[in-house]
Enzyme design. Structure first.
Site, PDB file in Angstrom:
ATOM      1  N   HIS A 104       2.437 -11.743  13.942  1.00 50.67           N
ATOM      2  CA  HIS A 104       3.356 -12.184  14.800  1.00 50.67           C
ATOM      3  C   HIS A 104       3.189 -13.622  15.133  1.00 50.67           C
ATOM      4  CE1 HIS A 104       7.142 -11.780  16.920  1.00 50.67           C
ATOM      5  NE2 HIS A 104       6.672 -10.951  17.818  1.00 50.67           N
ATOM      6  N   THR A 118       0.913  -1.076   0.065  1.00 47.77           N
ATOM      7  CA  THR A 118       0.012   0.149  -0.153  1.00 47.77           C
ATOM      8  C   THR A 118       0.850   1.318  -0.046  1.00 47.77           C
ATOM      9  OG1 THR A 118      -1.750   1.259   1.217  1.00 47.77           O
ATOM     10  CG2 THR A 118      -0.091  -0.182   2.580  1.00 47.77           C
TER      11      THR A 118
END
Length: 365
Positions: free
Chosen positions: A336, A284
């Site tokens: 994560h 993005t």
């Protein structure tokens, strides 16, 4: 005889749509294959055409949610097409040669001055009770609802963490300035932009750190030997992420052509459903709107997204000297649960190395 207009197959995982706009109204005569209604889905707009020529009837209201195969309206094939009439042009009458006296305009009396209104202090407004009259309520589009739902699901599901770095864009800018005209002539008008540098850098970094191109499915990790690269595009309708399938097989020129084409068609709502599906990693670029730094949210179920930002001249230290260089902050948000911090930081450093020295991209180093 009435021919039904029904909702067509919408594509993978889509079962419903909303009637967004009638391009023709009930009673209008329509031609075969003429677009009559626009449907809005979670991903794209879908145009539906008339199955035959005739008068449009029984159109269902705007905002109605419809399922695949659902009835949208009917076309009366027995209706006659309207007759187009052409008016005759009448000859211009001969203009009389006799002079015509202008009309006499009687002078109107001068207006009397209006009495001066008394000056009063404006009343003190208490807005605590009239806020409702100064508000507007607009239904959320299906695309906006989907964006909101997916973003919240990403925050609720993934363990999102973001790491940052900065990239010296000097070499990429110099290479682009030197070859952009020749590149455009060689590749049929494809413009050499910075997005292709980052796309190629991401592809190279994903080969070294495949966890960022993988995703979690239940108790398993799905690794890919290909890269379907999503490029986020902001439109008036909301954010869409068209996907460059097999971006790892594309040249600079092909990347630029596809990115430009997707951006143009995303803004006019003509992307196909398969062009918005099966992405494995996304990029993005908030820099086109002036963003200097941000933390992008994952496009689930993907495990990583790279955020580009505005290029800004800043003082940096090179060989013990303070110099001004065109710098860009970059951000990598990652899941994560799947990607360790070491892998994420190393991935972003690898992207930095490749963009700062574009020769590595060309030589696959």
């Amino acid at each position: 005889m009435a021919v039904e207009i029904r909702v067509p197959a919408l594509g993978e995982s889509l079962t419903t749509a909303t009637v967004a706009r009638w391009l023709k109204q009930a009673g209008d005569y329509v031609q075969h294959d003429e677009t009559v209604v626009e449907l809005e889905t979670d991903k794209v707009s879908v145009e539906v055409t008339a199955p035959s020529a005739g008068r449009l009837e029984n159109c269902i209201p705007l905002g109605t949610e419809v399922e695949i195969g659902g009835l949208l309206g009917e076309v009366d094939e027995t209706a006659e097409a309207p007759v187009v009439t052409v008016s005759k042009v009448l000859p211009v009458e001969a203009v009389s040669s006799e002079p015509v006296a202008p009309p006499v305009v009687e002078p109107s009396p001068a207006p009397k001055p209006a009495p001066r209104p008394a000056i009063t202090e404006p009343p003190v407004s208490d807005h605590s009770g009239d806020n409702v009259s100064r508000e507007r309520r607009v239904p959320m589009s299906r695309l906006r609802q989907t964006i909101a739902r997916n973003l919240k699901a990403a925050q609720n599901t993934a363990a999102i963490l973001t790491t940052f770095n900065e990239i010296d864009m000097s070499a990429a800018k110099a290479l682009r300035a030197e070859y952009k005209d020749e590149f455009e002539k060689k590749h049929d008008g494809a413009r050499l932009g910075f997005m292709s540098f980052f796309a190629r850098a991401v592809v190279g970094a994903l080969r070294d750190y495949p966890a960022l191109n993988a995703q979690i499915e239940g108790d398993e990790i799905v690794y890919r030997d290909f890269v379907n690269l999503g490029i986020a595009v902001g439109t008036e309708r909301g954010l869409v992420v068209p996907v460059l399938h097999d971006a790892d097989q594309m040249s600079f020129a092909e990347l630029e052509r596809r990115i430009a084409d997707y951006g143009k068609r995303a803004r006019i709502g003509s992307l196909k459903l398969d062009e918005l599906s099966h992405g494995t990693f996304s990029i993005t670029n908030g820099g086109i709107f002036g963003s200097l730094l941000s933390t992008p949210i994952l496009n689930t179920p993907q495990s990583g997204i790279l955020g580009m930002h505005a290029i800004q001249d800043r003082p940096v230290v090179r060989d013990g000297q303070v110099v001004v260089r065109p710098m860009m902050y970059v951000a990598l948000s990652y899941d994560h649960r799947l990607v360790d911090g070491r892998e994420a930081v190393s991935f972003l450093v690898r992207v930095k190395q490749l963009v700062e020295d574009p020769r590595r991209l060309l030589l696959d180093l």
